[in-house]
Write a protein that holds these residues in place. Structure first.
Motif, short mmCIF file in Angstrom:
data_model
loop_
_atom_site.label_atom_id
_atom_site.label_comp_id
_atom_site.label_asym_id
_atom_site.label_seq_id
_atom_site.Cartn_x
_atom_site.Cartn_y
_atom_site.Cartn_z
N CYS A 1 0.86 -1.18 0.00
CA CYS A 1 0.00 0.00 0.00
C CYS A 1 0.90 1.24 0.00
O CYS A 1 1.94 1.25 0.67
N CYS B 1 0.36 2.88 3.94
CA CYS B 1 0.76 2.17 5.17
C CYS B 1 1.74 1.03 4.93
O CYS B 1 2.19 0.39 5.88
N SER C 1 1.36 -1.93 4.01
CA SER C 1 0.91 -3.31 4.22
C SER C 1 0.73 -3.96 2.85
O SER C 1 0.37 -3.31 1.88
N CYS D 1 -7.17 0.36 0.19
CA CYS D 1 -6.48 -0.46 1.19
C CYS D 1 -7.45 -0.81 2.31
O CYS D 1 -8.07 0.08 2.89
N ASN E 1 -6.73 -1.80 5.15
CA ASN E 1 -6.09 -1.47 6.43
C ASN E 1 -6.26 0.01 6.78
O ASN E 1 -6.74 0.35 7.86
N CYS E 2 -5.85 0.90 5.85
CA CYS E 2 -5.86 2.34 6.16
C CYS E 2 -6.87 3.12 5.31
O CYS E 2 -6.98 4.33 5.44
ZN LIG Z 1 -2.79 1.04 3.51
#
Ligand SMILES: [Zn+2]
Length: 130
Positions: A99, A102, A104, A119, A121-122
């Protein structure tokens, strides 16, 4: 080989735990050879004898229970190893990329042209050519 088939009938045979025991025996033997300590080599007979005993055992129910317990213990390790393999081994259908925000690792399909990626995650969004 017929005699062997006949002999092995009603016996537990090789399973994951037996193979693990035999491999452990080999590793201990090698460790003994490398270090030159004969005591370590003698210890390698314990998993070897137990592994062979398990294979020829007629108490199949008990051996299956042992193998099940062993598999339950190593399954988290096995899952990690499998996840590691899917990350390392190149896939024909999917691609891994970090990403942009972040870092990941994200997995997305190959050969789909330009796609907008969010993403998980973020929640950052970016466009990539796949
Ligand atoms: Zn991310």
């Amino acid at each position: 080989m017929k005699w062997l088939n006949k002999y092995m009938q009603g016996r537990a045979g090789g399973d994951h735990f037996s193979i693990f025991l035999l491999l452990t025996s080999i590793v201990i033997t090698l460790a003994g050879r490398i270090t030159g300590i004969s005591m370590i080599e003698l210890l390698s007979y314990i998993p070897l004898i137990y592994g062979v005993y398990r294979m020829f055992s007629k108490n199949i129910q008990q051996r299956r229970m042992e193998n099940y317990k062993f598999m339950m213990k190593i399954s988290p390790l096995y899952k990690r190893f499998h996840r590691f393999l899917t990350r390392v081994r190149p896939s024909k259908t999917h691609k891994l990329m970090p990403c942009t925000a972040c870092k990941s690792m994200l997995r997305f399909p190959r050969n789909k042209g330009k796609i907008k990626i969010t993403c998980p995650n973020c929640k950052a969004q970016f466009v990539r050519k796949t």
